[in-house]
Enzyme design. Structure first.
Site, PDB file in Angstrom:
ATOM      1  N   ASP A  33     103.723  86.301  44.623  1.00 38.85           N
ATOM      2  CA  ASP A  33     104.394  86.721  45.857  1.00 38.85           C
ATOM      3  C   ASP A  33     103.390  86.870  46.989  1.00 38.85           C
ATOM      4  OD1 ASP A  33     106.756  86.727  44.499  1.00 38.85           O
ATOM      5  OD2 ASP A  33     107.256  88.817  44.881  1.00 38.85           O
ATOM      6  N   ASP A  48      92.631  92.977  40.790  1.00 38.70           N
ATOM      7  CA  ASP A  48      92.480  93.545  42.119  1.00 38.70           C
ATOM      8  C   ASP A  48      91.541  92.693  42.975  1.00 38.70           C
ATOM      9  OD1 ASP A  48      90.516  94.297  40.327  1.00 38.70           O
ATOM     10  OD2 ASP A  48      90.346  96.363  41.027  1.00 38.70           O
ATOM     11  N   LYS A  60      92.634  92.606  33.706  1.00 39.15           N
ATOM     12  CA  LYS A  60      92.073  93.916  34.078  1.00 39.15           C
ATOM     13  C   LYS A  60      91.329  94.459  32.863  1.00 39.15           C
ATOM     14  CE  LYS A  60      91.626  97.163  37.235  1.00 39.15           C
ATOM     15  NZ  LYS A  60      90.641  96.960  38.317  1.00 39.15           N
TER      16      LYS A  60
END
Length: 352
Positions: free
Chosen positions: A249, A221, A189
């Site tokens: 996940d 993102d 990020k």
């Protein structure tokens, strides 16, 4: 004469003992020269010894050739101070054993298209490896609680990496990419985080030693979005502790179920004292009911054989057996079926 290899079995809490038992059954039927030693960890260890990672358990893990880990976590201990909560056991093992590289493969097994949250034609693209840094980031940075100057409660967690930590995980990522499709996505990020700007700088520096690998930087993102839009573009993803936790996940549900994904925590390319575990948690809500999917634990045992014991042939046999069981319509409840944990283990053993 070859030395018998020792596998430390740390089954832990919740469904950990249930799924670990099935993985052990599979390893035992292969009749390899290995010995199993058990020790409590997590909430079970707190009940037995007053600490989630007792000295005896850590000593076993340190001298074993590999560790087969179940899961830790139990809501009964949520009120304990942080250092005594079950989750501190896995953090402690990673830190004490230097297990900084977490390998999380994700691929869709044929026949599980309907279990994926994605359209079948998109889900079939998934065959990737997420490499997550394990011993830095906000999980290990300074943290605390306090009050603002106006009396409001506040908390802080420090995200930090140094250049050595970034370089070593980046190098593992490039090495892994060399053994696969020579494409490495580095996820950060960097548009808002100083930590990520350092991450990107160091990854670029390491990239000079791997000219054959195509390096692609991507914000976390956007990576999350691309995983569900076009997962086939990814082969190896290297990222930090926090982003890796979340993205792996997410990848598990794209591949059908979190009950299908194994993981390995290792020191670079040496598998000494490697720790192998399903990526799911202890799932206390279904513990003891025989509903847990043991495939992630069984596939973790295959990774154990490959990375820590250098036994690729039996590892491939286990992976093929899981795929054959799935192809034969063996399904636990998370996959839309009715098989119990033990019955799913039976199906894999039959295929093996």
């Amino acid at each position: 004469m070859a030395k018998t290899k020792t596998i430390a079995v740390l089954a832990g809490d919740g469904i950990g003992p249930e799924v670990t038992a099935q993985a052990r059954r599979v390893l035992e039927v292969l009749e390899l020269d290995i010995a199993f030693e058990e020790a409590p960890v997590g909430g079970a260890a707190y009940l037995a010894a007053g600490h989630p990672l007792p000295p005896e358990t850590l000593a076993l893990a340190a001298r074993a050739d590999a560790i087969l880990f179940g899961a830790v976590g139990d809501p009964r201990f949520d009120g304990l101070e942080r250092a005594l909560r079950p989750e501190q056991a896995i953090l402690g093992l990673r830190k004490e054993l230097g297990l900084f590289a977490n390998l999380r493969p994700a691929r869709l097994f044929p026949g599980l298209e309907d279990a994926s949250a994605l359209k079948p034609e998109v889900a079939r693209q998934i065959d990737l490896m997420i490499l997550r840094e394990l011993t830095g980031d906000v999980y290990f940075g300074d943290k605390g609680r306090g009050f603002t100057h106006t009396g409001l409660r506040e908390g802080h967690d420090l995200m930090r990496y140094d250049e050595v930590e970034v370089a070593r995980i980046a190098r593992v990522g490039f090495e892994m990419a060399c053994r696969r499709k020579r494409v490495l996505h580095s996820v950060d990020k960097a548009n808002v985080l100083e930590t990520s700007q350092l991450w990107r700088e160091v990854v670029n520096e390491v990239a000079r030693d791997y000219p054959a690998v195509k390096l692609i930087h991507m914000y976390c993102d956007n990576a999350a979005m691309q995983l569900v839009r076009a997962p086939g573009q990814f082969d190896v993803i290297v990222t930090g502790n926090l982003f890796g936790d979340i993205l792996s996940d997410q990848a598990s549900m794209c591949a059908g179920s979190i009950g299908m994904l194994p993981s390995a925590s290792i020191r670079a390319w040496t598998g000494e004292n490697g720790l192998y575990e399903p990526i799911h948690g202890s799932a206390p809500d279904i513990a003891g009911q025989g509903k847990a999917n043991p495939c992630a634990a069984i596939l973790s045992s295959a990774m154990l054989l490959r990375h820590s014991l250098d036994l690729d042939a039996p590892a491939l046999r286990i992976e093929a057996a899981v795929e054959a069981a799935i192809a034969g319509a063996a399904r636990t409840p998370d996959l839309g079926g009715t098989l119990s944990t033990t019955a799913m283990g039976d199906a894999v053993l039959a295929a093996l």
